[in-house]
Design a protein around this motif. Structure first.
Motif, PDB file in Angstrom:
ATOM      1  N   ILE A  14       0.544  -0.922  -0.080  1.00  0.00           N
ATOM      2  CA  ILE A  14      -0.156   0.120  -0.134  1.00  0.00           C
ATOM      3  C   ILE A  14       1.186   1.149  -0.480  1.00  0.00           C
ATOM      4  O   ILE A  14       0.603   1.974  -0.626  1.00  0.00           O
ATOM      5  N   ILE A  15       2.509   1.378   0.718  1.00  0.00           N
ATOM      6  CA  ILE A  15       2.045   2.237   1.038  1.00  0.00           C
ATOM      7  C   ILE A  15       3.201   3.133  -0.136  1.00  0.00           C
ATOM      8  O   ILE A  15       3.863   3.894  -0.878  1.00  0.00           O
ATOM      9  N   GLN A  16       3.509   2.226  -1.348  1.00  0.00           N
ATOM     10  CA  GLN A  16       4.366   1.911  -2.577  1.00  0.00           C
ATOM     11  C   GLN A  16       3.718   3.259  -3.365  1.00  0.00           C
ATOM     12  O   GLN A  16       3.670   3.583  -4.741  1.00  0.00           O
ATOM     13  N   PHE A  17       2.059   3.002  -3.375  1.00  0.00           N
ATOM     14  CA  PHE A  17       1.333   3.753  -4.372  1.00  0.00           C
ATOM     15  C   PHE A  17       1.069   5.642  -3.634  1.00  0.00           C
ATOM     16  O   PHE A  17       0.482   6.078  -3.761  1.00  0.00           O
ATOM     17  N   PHE A  18       2.246   5.987  -2.932  1.00  0.00           N
ATOM     18  CA  PHE A  18       2.486   6.802  -1.903  1.00  0.00           C
ATOM     19  C   PHE A  18       3.299   7.325  -2.707  1.00  0.00           C
ATOM     20  O   PHE A  18       4.900   7.399  -1.898  1.00  0.00           O
ATOM     21  N   PRO A  19       4.516   7.710  -3.529  1.00  0.00           N
ATOM     22  CA  PRO A  19       6.004   7.874  -3.700  1.00  0.00           C
ATOM     23  C   PRO A  19       6.303   9.471  -3.321  1.00  0.00           C
ATOM     24  O   PRO A  19       5.368  10.399  -3.117  1.00  0.00           O
ATOM     25  N   ILE A  20       7.418   9.735  -3.321  1.00  0.00           N
ATOM     26  CA  ILE A  20       8.052  11.212  -2.786  1.00  0.00           C
ATOM     27  C   ILE A  20       7.960  11.714  -4.682  1.00  0.00           C
ATOM     28  O   ILE A  20       7.612  11.421  -5.539  1.00  0.00           O
ATOM     29  N   ASP A  21       8.426  12.901  -4.023  1.00  0.00           N
ATOM     30  CA  ASP A  21       7.974  14.075  -6.112  1.00  0.00           C
ATOM     31  C   ASP A  21       9.428  13.863  -5.995  1.00  0.00           C
ATOM     32  O   ASP A  21      10.578  14.624  -5.239  1.00  0.00           O
ATOM     33  N   LYS A  22      10.399  13.515  -7.379  1.00  0.00           N
ATOM     34  CA  LYS A  22      11.491  13.896  -6.909  1.00  0.00           C
ATOM     35  C   LYS A  22      11.752  14.522  -7.715  1.00  0.00           C
ATOM     36  O   LYS A  22      12.533  15.244  -9.140  1.00  0.00           O
TER      37      LYS A  22
END
Length: 155
Positions: A14-22
């Motif tokens: 689930i947390i993979q669906f909340f990526p960081i802004d690169k």
């Protein structure tokens, strides 16, 4: 025990669906430290290799920055690094702040506090030898002296 492992795996997915802004801010060559200080190529390469990923707007995100929660750790380091010193916007710092940042560079390099040990894990090329550290310290001291001389001359 099996339920705990399943919950952990589901949470990880689930947390993979909340990526960081690169997204890096756009480059501003006229404000970049290496350009405005006309840094020699050898010094510029050392600074780019060992400092720019966290202390500029030219971050090159490693592969593991695509995997949460490691990505959150990486992004936090970058945000903190830019907050303390951003070589890409060095020219916007007031002169006294530039001098202070140069002092901090000298101190952090001399004390071997920068680059961070944790940065070496994925960036072995960023590791500085004692000779390279001495060169960088000498360079930052010279830039600081030149800046101080310019202040005195303009008074």
């Amino acid at each position: 025990m099996k339920k705990i492992i399943v919950v952990i795996l589901v949470a990880f997915v689930i947390i993979q669906f909340f990526p960081i802004d690169k997204t890096n801010p756009p480059p501003t060559p006229g404000m970049d430290f290496l350009r405005i200080k006309q840094s020699p190529e050898k010094i510029a390469k050392m600074i780019r290799t060992s400092c720019y990923d966290c202390h500029s707007n030219e971050t090159k995100y490693p592969w593991y920055s695509s995997i949460s929660p490691a990505s959150w750790f990486v992004k936090n380091h970058i945000n903190e690094g830019r907050k303390h010193l951003n070589f890409s916007t060095f020219a916007v710092y007031e002169t006294n702040r530039q001098l202070h940042k140069l002092d901090e560079c000298i101190e952090m390099i001399e004390k071997k506090e920068m680059p961070l040990e944790s940065y070496y894990v994925g960036h072995q090329s960023a590791k500085l030898t004692d000779e390279q550290r001495a060169e960088l310290v000498h360079y930052f001291k010279r830039v600081k002296e030149d800046t101080e001389r310019r202040i005195m001359f303009n008074k």
